[in-house]
Design a protein around this motif. Structure first.
Motif, mmCIF file in Angstrom:
data_model
loop_
_atom_site.group_PDB
_atom_site.id
_atom_site.type_symbol
_atom_site.label_atom_id
_atom_site.label_comp_id
_atom_site.label_asym_id
_atom_site.label_seq_id
_atom_site.Cartn_x
_atom_site.Cartn_y
_atom_site.Cartn_z
ATOM 1 N N GLN A 3 0.826 -1.194 0.000
ATOM 2 C CA GLN A 3 0.000 0.000 0.000
ATOM 3 C C GLN A 3 0.868 1.254 0.000
ATOM 4 O O GLN A 3 1.842 1.344 0.757
ATOM 5 C CB GLN A 3 -0.901 -0.015 1.231
ATOM 6 C CG GLN A 3 -1.812 1.179 1.328
ATOM 7 C CD GLN A 3 -2.683 1.106 2.572
ATOM 8 O OE1 GLN A 3 -2.651 0.140 3.311
ATOM 9 N NE2 GLN A 3 -3.451 2.152 2.787
ATOM 10 N N HIS A 4 0.522 2.217 -0.846
ATOM 11 C CA HIS A 4 1.262 3.480 -0.869
ATOM 12 C C HIS A 4 0.965 4.295 0.380
ATOM 13 O O HIS A 4 -0.081 4.165 0.993
ATOM 14 C CB HIS A 4 0.896 4.301 -2.119
ATOM 15 C CG HIS A 4 1.668 3.875 -3.313
ATOM 16 N ND1 HIS A 4 2.968 4.223 -3.534
ATOM 17 C CD2 HIS A 4 1.309 3.083 -4.351
ATOM 18 C CE1 HIS A 4 3.390 3.690 -4.645
ATOM 19 N NE2 HIS A 4 2.411 2.982 -5.170
ATOM 20 N N GLY A 5 1.931 5.093 0.751
ATOM 21 C CA GLY A 5 1.782 5.929 1.929
ATOM 22 C C GLY A 5 2.193 5.230 3.203
ATOM 23 O O GLY A 5 1.846 5.678 4.291
ATOM 24 N N PRO B 38 3.919 10.239 -0.662
ATOM 25 C CA PRO B 38 3.278 9.666 0.536
ATOM 26 C C PRO B 38 4.155 8.636 1.263
ATOM 27 O O PRO B 38 4.203 8.621 2.499
ATOM 28 C CB PRO B 38 2.009 9.006 -0.012
ATOM 29 C CG PRO B 38 1.717 9.743 -1.270
ATOM 30 C CD PRO B 38 3.056 10.097 -1.844
ATOM 31 N N CYS B 39 4.863 7.788 0.523
ATOM 32 C CA CYS B 39 5.729 6.792 1.159
ATOM 33 C C CYS B 39 6.934 7.449 1.826
ATOM 34 O O CYS B 39 7.337 7.074 2.921
ATOM 35 C CB CYS B 39 6.185 5.752 0.135
ATOM 36 S SG CYS B 39 4.846 4.676 -0.437
ATOM 37 N N THR B 40 7.508 8.442 1.161
ATOM 38 C CA THR B 40 8.632 9.176 1.731
ATOM 39 C C THR B 40 8.212 9.901 3.001
ATOM 40 O O THR B 40 8.937 9.898 4.003
ATOM 41 C CB THR B 40 9.203 10.173 0.703
ATOM 42 O OG1 THR B 40 9.612 9.442 -0.457
ATOM 43 C CG2 THR B 40 10.373 10.950 1.259
ATOM 44 N N ARG C 64 9.689 9.376 6.741
ATOM 45 C CA ARG C 64 10.240 10.530 7.455
ATOM 46 C C ARG C 64 9.532 10.732 8.789
ATOM 47 O O ARG C 64 10.173 11.014 9.808
ATOM 48 C CB ARG C 64 10.105 11.780 6.587
ATOM 49 C CG ARG C 64 10.841 12.976 7.135
ATOM 50 C CD ARG C 64 10.742 14.213 6.256
ATOM 51 N NE ARG C 64 10.906 13.910 4.854
ATOM 52 C CZ ARG C 64 10.072 14.322 3.886
ATOM 53 N NH1 ARG C 64 9.028 15.067 4.186
ATOM 54 N NH2 ARG C 64 10.293 14.015 2.626
ATOM 55 N N THR C 65 8.223 10.577 8.806
ATOM 56 C CA THR C 65 7.453 10.728 10.036
ATOM 57 C C THR C 65 7.857 9.673 11.059
ATOM 58 O O THR C 65 8.042 9.973 12.243
ATOM 59 C CB THR C 65 5.944 10.620 9.745
ATOM 60 O OG1 THR C 65 5.591 11.651 8.819
ATOM 61 C CG2 THR C 65 5.120 10.771 11.010
ATOM 62 N N PHE D 49 13.162 8.963 16.829
ATOM 63 C CA PHE D 49 14.246 9.642 17.532
ATOM 64 C C PHE D 49 13.729 10.624 18.568
ATOM 65 O O PHE D 49 14.360 10.830 19.595
ATOM 66 C CB PHE D 49 15.176 10.340 16.540
ATOM 67 C CG PHE D 49 16.013 9.365 15.784
ATOM 68 C CD1 PHE D 49 17.073 8.734 16.393
ATOM 69 C CD2 PHE D 49 15.716 9.041 14.474
ATOM 70 C CE1 PHE D 49 17.850 7.808 15.721
ATOM 71 C CE2 PHE D 49 16.485 8.117 13.789
ATOM 72 C CZ PHE D 49 17.542 7.504 14.407
ATOM 73 N N ARG D 50 12.595 11.215 18.334
ATOM 74 C CA ARG D 50 12.019 12.152 19.299
ATOM 75 C C ARG D 50 11.669 11.439 20.597
ATOM 76 O O ARG D 50 11.804 12.002 21.681
ATOM 77 C CB ARG D 50 10.760 12.808 18.723
ATOM 78 C CG ARG D 50 10.117 13.796 19.696
ATOM 79 C CD ARG D 50 8.886 14.450 19.124
ATOM 80 N NE ARG D 50 9.262 15.280 18.005
ATOM 81 C CZ ARG D 50 8.476 15.523 16.963
ATOM 82 N NH1 ARG D 50 7.283 14.984 16.894
ATOM 83 N NH2 ARG D 50 8.883 16.293 15.988
#
Length: 101
Positions: free
Chosen positions: A2-4, A18-20, A24-25, A31-32
């Motif tokens: 599935q994309h995203g 969407p995948c990137t 990234r999220t 790390f946060r």
């Protein structure tokens, strides 16, 4: 796939927006929340130097910590920029008063 999703970014090698963004999220949140698997080696390097100044040898540090001589030598020599959190915890737990007799 599935994309995203991060899975499609990793396994499917998809680099659409969407995948990137999903990847990234995930990385930002990971790390946060303090879930990084490694830490800067500078504090460990300084601690190893203090142990060496108090009479420890690199071999004693390696033997007592359970890590190889090569690993301890690389950190003490400043050749590692980052170390795993478990390695940092184990090495920082050694104290100067525990010098092997």
């Amino acid at each position: 796939m599935q994309h995203g999703t991060r899975a499609n970014y990793l396994a499917g090698k998809c680099r659409c927006e969407p995948c990137t963004l999903a990847n990234r999220t995930y990385a930002r949140d990971y790390f946060r929340e303090g879930k990084a698997r490694s830490t800067p080696s500078w504090p460990i390097y300084q601690h190893l130097l203090a142990l060496l100044d108090s009479g420890w040898t690199l071999q004693e540090i390696a033997d007592r910590s359970g890590y190889t001589y090569a690993t301890v030598h690389a950190i003490a020599g400043g050749r590692r920029r980052r170390v795993r959190n478990t390695t940092a915890t184990d090495l920082l737990s050694l104290r100067a008063r525990e010098v092997a007799a």
